[in-house]
Motif scaffolding. Structure first.
Motif, PDB file in Angstrom:
ATOM      1  N   ARG A 167       0.903  -1.005  -0.001  1.00 25.65           N
ATOM      2  CA  ARG A 167       0.096   0.006   0.005  1.00 25.65           C
ATOM      3  C   ARG A 167       0.812   1.299  -0.067  1.00 25.65           C
ATOM      4  O   ARG A 167       0.470   2.432  -0.471  1.00 25.65           O
ATOM      5  CB  ARG A 167      -0.774  -0.026   1.253  1.00 25.65           C
ATOM      6  CG  ARG A 167      -2.059  -0.947   1.273  1.00 25.65           C
ATOM      7  CD  ARG A 167      -3.212  -0.915   2.402  1.00 25.65           C
ATOM      8  NE  ARG A 167      -3.668   0.184   2.375  1.00 25.65           N
ATOM      9  CZ  ARG A 167      -4.514   0.249   3.299  1.00 25.65           C
ATOM     10  NH1 ARG A 167      -4.835  -0.291   4.233  1.00 25.65           N
ATOM     11  NH2 ARG A 167      -5.024   1.749   3.341  1.00 25.65           N
ATOM     12  N   LEU A 168       2.201   1.276   0.517  1.00 26.31           N
ATOM     13  CA  LEU A 168       2.946   2.434   0.643  1.00 26.31           C
ATOM     14  C   LEU A 168       3.459   2.649  -0.692  1.00 26.31           C
ATOM     15  O   LEU A 168       4.043   3.784  -1.172  1.00 26.31           O
ATOM     16  CB  LEU A 168       3.880   2.241   1.782  1.00 26.31           C
ATOM     17  CG  LEU A 168       3.358   2.344   3.155  1.00 26.31           C
ATOM     18  CD1 LEU A 168       4.321   1.719   4.278  1.00 26.31           C
ATOM     19  CD2 LEU A 168       2.742   3.582   3.310  1.00 26.31           C
ATOM     20  N   CYS A 169       4.074   1.565  -1.292  1.00 21.41           N
ATOM     21  CA  CYS A 169       4.972   1.640  -2.583  1.00 21.41           C
ATOM     22  C   CYS A 169       4.496   1.315  -3.860  1.00 21.41           C
ATOM     23  O   CYS A 169       5.044   1.774  -4.869  1.00 21.41           O
ATOM     24  CB  CYS A 169       6.155   0.354  -2.341  1.00 21.41           C
ATOM     25  SG  CYS A 169       7.023   0.732  -0.777  1.00 21.41           S
ATOM     26  N   SER A 170       3.402   0.649  -3.864  1.00 20.11           N
ATOM     27  CA  SER A 170       2.806   0.352  -5.375  1.00 20.11           C
ATOM     28  C   SER A 170       2.135   1.583  -5.896  1.00 20.11           C
ATOM     29  O   SER A 170       1.557   2.449  -5.442  1.00 20.11           O
ATOM     30  CB  SER A 170       1.482  -0.758  -5.042  1.00 20.11           C
ATOM     31  OG  SER A 170       0.236  -0.156  -4.270  1.00 20.11           O
ATOM     32  N   LYS A 171       2.443   1.581  -7.290  1.00 21.80           N
ATOM     33  CA  LYS A 171       1.663   2.676  -7.999  1.00 21.80           C
ATOM     34  C   LYS A 171       0.817   2.234  -9.019  1.00 21.80           C
ATOM     35  O   LYS A 171       0.631   1.031  -9.212  1.00 21.80           O
ATOM     36  CB  LYS A 171       3.075   3.353  -8.987  1.00 21.80           C
ATOM     37  CG  LYS A 171       4.102   3.978  -8.200  1.00 21.80           C
ATOM     38  CD  LYS A 171       5.387   4.142  -9.121  1.00 21.80           C
ATOM     39  CE  LYS A 171       6.554   4.770  -8.508  1.00 21.80           C
ATOM     40  NZ  LYS A 171       7.533   5.206  -9.145  1.00 21.80           N
ATOM     41  N   PRO A 172      -0.179   3.076  -9.262  1.00 16.37           N
ATOM     42  CA  PRO A 172      -1.386   2.862 -10.219  1.00 16.37           C
ATOM     43  C   PRO A 172      -0.916   2.275 -11.354  1.00 16.37           C
ATOM     44  O   PRO A 172       0.036   2.809 -12.091  1.00 16.37           O
ATOM     45  CB  PRO A 172      -2.145   4.195 -10.178  1.00 16.37           C
ATOM     46  CG  PRO A 172      -1.717   4.865  -9.023  1.00 16.37           C
ATOM     47  CD  PRO A 172      -0.255   4.573  -8.815  1.00 16.37           C
ATOM     48  N   ILE A 173      -1.395   1.361 -11.902  1.00 13.98           N
ATOM     49  CA  ILE A 173      -1.413   0.850 -13.250  1.00 13.98           C
ATOM     50  C   ILE A 173      -1.950   1.994 -14.356  1.00 13.98           C
ATOM     51  O   ILE A 173      -3.210   2.384 -14.202  1.00 13.98           O
ATOM     52  CB  ILE A 173      -2.092  -0.659 -13.492  1.00 13.98           C
ATOM     53  CG1 ILE A 173      -1.692  -1.358 -12.642  1.00 13.98           C
ATOM     54  CG2 ILE A 173      -1.983  -1.064 -14.900  1.00 13.98           C
ATOM     55  CD1 ILE A 173      -2.168  -2.932 -12.581  1.00 13.98           C
ATOM     56  N   PRO A 174      -1.115   2.373 -15.188  1.00 14.03           N
ATOM     57  CA  PRO A 174      -1.650   3.412 -16.156  1.00 14.03           C
ATOM     58  C   PRO A 174      -2.604   2.943 -17.091  1.00 14.03           C
ATOM     59  O   PRO A 174      -2.821   2.019 -17.660  1.00 14.03           O
ATOM     60  CB  PRO A 174      -0.057   3.381 -17.095  1.00 14.03           C
ATOM     61  CG  PRO A 174       1.132   2.882 -16.224  1.00 14.03           C
ATOM     62  CD  PRO A 174       0.381   1.998 -15.427  1.00 14.03           C
ATOM     63  N   GLY A 175      -3.638   3.487 -16.789  1.00 15.94           N
ATOM     64  CA  GLY A 175      -5.080   3.505 -17.547  1.00 15.94           C
ATOM     65  C   GLY A 175      -5.629   2.330 -17.045  1.00 15.94           C
ATOM     66  O   GLY A 175      -6.820   1.870 -17.310  1.00 15.94           O
ATOM     67  N   GLY A 176      -5.197   1.409 -15.966  1.00 16.96           N
ATOM     68  CA  GLY A 176      -6.079   0.625 -15.105  1.00 16.96           C
ATOM     69  C   GLY A 176      -5.994  -0.600 -16.011  1.00 16.96           C
ATOM     70  O   GLY A 176      -5.022  -0.880 -16.936  1.00 16.96           O
ATOM     71  N   ASP A 177      -6.985  -1.812 -15.396  1.00 12.89           N
ATOM     72  CA  ASP A 177      -6.776  -2.972 -16.408  1.00 12.89           C
ATOM     73  C   ASP A 177      -8.196  -3.516 -15.933  1.00 12.89           C
ATOM     74  O   ASP A 177      -8.759  -4.272 -15.077  1.00 12.89           O
ATOM     75  CB  ASP A 177      -6.037  -3.957 -15.732  1.00 12.89           C
ATOM     76  CG  ASP A 177      -5.937  -5.323 -16.697  1.00 12.89           C
ATOM     77  OD1 ASP A 177      -6.729  -5.478 -17.298  1.00 12.89           O
ATOM     78  OD2 ASP A 177      -4.769  -5.851 -16.397  1.00 12.89           O
ATOM     79  N   ILE A 338      -5.280  -6.081  -8.506  1.00 21.32           N
ATOM     80  CA  ILE A 338      -6.748  -6.195  -9.249  1.00 21.32           C
ATOM     81  C   ILE A 338      -7.458  -5.261  -8.871  1.00 21.32           C
ATOM     82  O   ILE A 338      -8.462  -4.840  -9.279  1.00 21.32           O
ATOM     83  CB  ILE A 338      -7.105  -7.685  -9.454  1.00 21.32           C
ATOM     84  CG1 ILE A 338      -6.167  -8.521 -10.190  1.00 21.32           C
ATOM     85  CG2 ILE A 338      -8.512  -7.757  -9.888  1.00 21.32           C
ATOM     86  CD1 ILE A 338      -6.627 -10.174 -10.386  1.00 21.32           C
ATOM     87  N   LYS A 339      -7.811  -5.373  -7.302  1.00 20.95           N
ATOM     88  CA  LYS A 339      -8.741  -4.495  -6.699  1.00 20.95           C
ATOM     89  C   LYS A 339      -8.447  -3.241  -6.907  1.00 20.95           C
ATOM     90  O   LYS A 339      -9.483  -2.351  -7.097  1.00 20.95           O
ATOM     91  CB  LYS A 339      -8.984  -5.230  -5.332  1.00 20.95           C
ATOM     92  CG  LYS A 339      -9.812  -4.137  -4.312  1.00 20.95           C
ATOM     93  CD  LYS A 339     -11.277  -4.332  -4.573  1.00 20.95           C
ATOM     94  CE  LYS A 339     -12.026  -3.738  -3.638  1.00 20.95           C
ATOM     95  NZ  LYS A 339     -13.434  -4.077  -4.198  1.00 20.95           N
ATOM     96  N   VAL A 340      -7.170  -2.774  -6.496  1.00 21.51           N
ATOM     97  CA  VAL A 340      -7.111  -1.260  -6.396  1.00 21.51           C
ATOM     98  C   VAL A 340      -6.555  -0.450  -7.715  1.00 21.51           C
ATOM     99  O   VAL A 340      -7.124   0.493  -7.951  1.00 21.51           O
ATOM    100  CB  VAL A 340      -5.796  -0.877  -5.313  1.00 21.51           C
ATOM    101  CG1 VAL A 340      -5.477   0.354  -5.307  1.00 21.51           C
ATOM    102  CG2 VAL A 340      -6.055  -1.570  -4.163  1.00 21.51           C
TER     103      VAL A 340
END
Length: 342
Positions: A167-177, A338-340
């Motif tokens: 939660r501290l380090c993950s970055k959003p996936i560009p454009g989502g999935d 997948i969730k976030v």
């Protein structure tokens, strides 16, 4: 002035992330040390808690012989086993302190609303509960339900510290999935089935049932005739000491067989979930998570087979425990992305 404050804030967050990463390392060490202590039959190396024969470290038999004979009559100090137990406790204590520091740090940093606070404080509560289970493990002489609960608590702490770091380090996936999002239920199902398998492994270990099924894939030509679910889930009768197990041979063989049967079910469901996610997702990040879970699953299955074929050496059994933790965290990581981020 604003640049200096911004730099200070970024630096604090970086240090906080590093502290959480160190906490993850300590949590997997505690899981491994707990497994090693159990596998080497050192769980009662110290018959009291939190010290050892009334001392903060393992007592020297020659120096403290009078104290030991007076306070623990009939007990024989086995120094090697006692040190295994105490080293495990030292690491667990250090982990508890680290988690408390992380929780306090989350409150201080939360003024900027940049770190989660509920998860660190839930971990504090979990550590307190885990410490209570650790005490009961010793004082109740390795009662299997308590031992299994203690094992699951260690896995939970490791998983949640890993989730906090994500939660501290993950970055959003560009454009989502959008393709992966409908498969979230599949990952949750895989996670639940895997948790059941880990619990069965804990029940197997708590009842010393590993060596009661030394053949593969079954326990022998007549093993299915003696298999009984009733035997698997029966609680051991009240005993003064549960070390080395108290259930019958048939009961322990049934426990081991069920662990293997559920391993097959777990494998099928995880592979089904991974296949669905792979064909529907288009994010390289999600696909990377799928491959990580697949590698961990293959490694865990391989270790399980090798463990039986080599007649349960401690080194392979320890690796099997640690790989179960890695597989659990990899499934949690996949579910999280997948969730976030989709």
């Amino acid at each position: 002035m604003q640049e200096a404050a911004k730099y200070k804030g970024v630096n604090m967050i970086k240090k906080y992330k590093n502290l959480v990463l160190i906490c993850c390392f300590f949590s997997i060490c505690v899981v491994g040390l707990g497994a090693y202590t159990r596998l080497s039959d050192a769980g009662l190396g110290c018959p009291d808690w939190p010290g050892c024969y009334g001392f903060l470290t393992v007592p020297h038999h020659e120096i403290h012989s009078e104290v030991l004979s007076e306070n623990f009559p009939g007990m024989v100090l086995e120094t090697a086993k006692a040190w295994k137990e105490m080293i495990h406790r030292y690491f667990a204590g250090a982990l508890g302190v680290l988690i408390l520091v992380i929780a306090i740090g989350a409150l201080l940093l939360n003024k900027r609303n940049i770190v989660p606070t509920r998860l660190p404080w839930f971990l504090v509560v979990l550590v307190i509960f885990q410490a209570a289970l650790g005490m009961l493990t010793v004082t109740m002489q390795l009662q299997p339900l308590i031992v299994m609960g203690h094992l699951l608590g260690g896995f939970a702490i490791f998983s949640l510290t890993g989730l906090l770091y994500l939660r501290l380090c993950s970055k959003p996936i560009p454009g989502g999935d959008e393709g992966a999002r409908p498969q979230y239920f599949a990952t949750i199902l895989a996670l639940i089935v895997l948790l059941v398998q880990i619990a069965l492994g804990g029940w197997l270990a708590a009842n010393y049932a590993a060596s009661h099924c030394a053949d593969f894939p079954l326990c022998g030509p007549e093993s299915m005739q003696h298999f009984s679910l009733w035997e698997v889930f029966q609680l051991p009768m009240s005993q003064s000491n549960y070390e080395y197990g108290v259930l019958s041979y048939e009961a322990r063989m049934s426990i081991h067989l069920l662990h293997r049967f559920w391993a097959a079910i777990t494998t099928i469901i995880i592979l089904w979930a991974l296949y669905r996610i792979w064909i529907h997702s288009y994010s390289s990040k999600i696909k990377q998570c799928v491959l990580t879970v697949l590698c961990a699953l293959i490694a865990q299955l391989t270790l399980g087979v090798v463990l039986v074929l080599l007649q349960f050496p401690i080194s392979v059994a320890l690796a099997h425990n640690l790989m179960a933790a890695a597989l659990l965290l990899s499934v949690i990581r996949l579910s999280y992305y997948i969730k976030v981020h989709s």
